[in-house]
Write an enzyme that holds these catalytic residues in place. Sequence first.
Site, short mmCIF file in Angstrom:
data_model
loop_
_atom_site.label_atom_id
_atom_site.label_comp_id
_atom_site.label_asym_id
_atom_site.label_seq_id
_atom_site.Cartn_x
_atom_site.Cartn_y
_atom_site.Cartn_z
N LYS A 94 -27.51 111.31 12.89
CA LYS A 94 -27.98 110.99 11.54
C LYS A 94 -27.06 109.93 10.94
CE LYS A 94 -30.06 113.96 8.04
NZ LYS A 94 -29.92 115.23 7.34
O1 G3P Z 1 -30.82 117.22 4.69
C1 G3P Z 1 -31.26 116.30 3.77
C2 G3P Z 1 -32.06 116.85 2.63
O2 G3P Z 1 -33.13 117.62 3.11
C3 G3P Z 1 -31.27 117.48 1.53
O3 G3P Z 1 -32.06 118.19 0.63
O4 G3P Z 1 -32.29 119.79 -1.24
O5 G3P Z 1 -30.04 118.75 -0.77
O6 G3P Z 1 -31.90 117.39 -1.74
P1 G3P Z 1 -31.54 118.56 -0.86
#
Ligand code: G3P
Length: 222
Positions: free
Chosen positions: A85
Amino acid sequence: MKFFLDTASLKDISWAAQAGLIDGVTTNPTLLAKQAGDLDPRDVLKEICSLVEGPVSAEVVALDTDGMVREGSELAKIADNIVVKIPMTEAGMVAVRRLATDGMKTNVTLCFSSVQCLIAAKAGATYVSPFIGRLDDVGQEGMDVIREARVIFDNYQLATEILAASIRHPRHVVEAAMIGADVATLPADVLKKLLLHPLTDRGLEQFLADWNQRVARAKAAV
Ligand code: G3P
């Protein structure tokens, strides 16, 4: 549509994998730091990779191209299903190109516009991750990025997969699926919610009550 679990929790990953509900896993430094504690994060990633057959995204923390390529190459050695990533930066795009040339799969993260997704696809990313929920949080329509990226990728037959990230609720999943996102990565609580509907519970309760009544009547008649 493929479902990935957006977590580094071994407990949640084991549950979802055993239930056959997921096709892969995505992690990020926040999620990994939470799970790893004092453990070596590489060991946690190794364990995650043994729990799921599909791709497992592991993020670099370097900000320069050489550092990202070095870290990404090390991460890729952990297991065959690691996807490196990389953040959506200029240095990141050069790293994606180099990693792709070396045969590594990449997931470009922290994408907040469709043109960022296009740039990542042109760099040779395997996946691009637009963050839906975080855009909604700042008053923008996160799903628009998925919608635009889908049209753009189809216009130019770009093979990069659109991975809807930062998903907060089942409606996000439905909308991303209707648009044609290739993957949605979900926190465990959202994945669990996909299975639920109050009418399912009520219907099941009614079926069992009716059946048990019939059994009781039959017993009483004997
Ligand atoms: O892993 C990346 C993403 O899905 C993070 O989500 O909920 O932290 O905005 P969030």
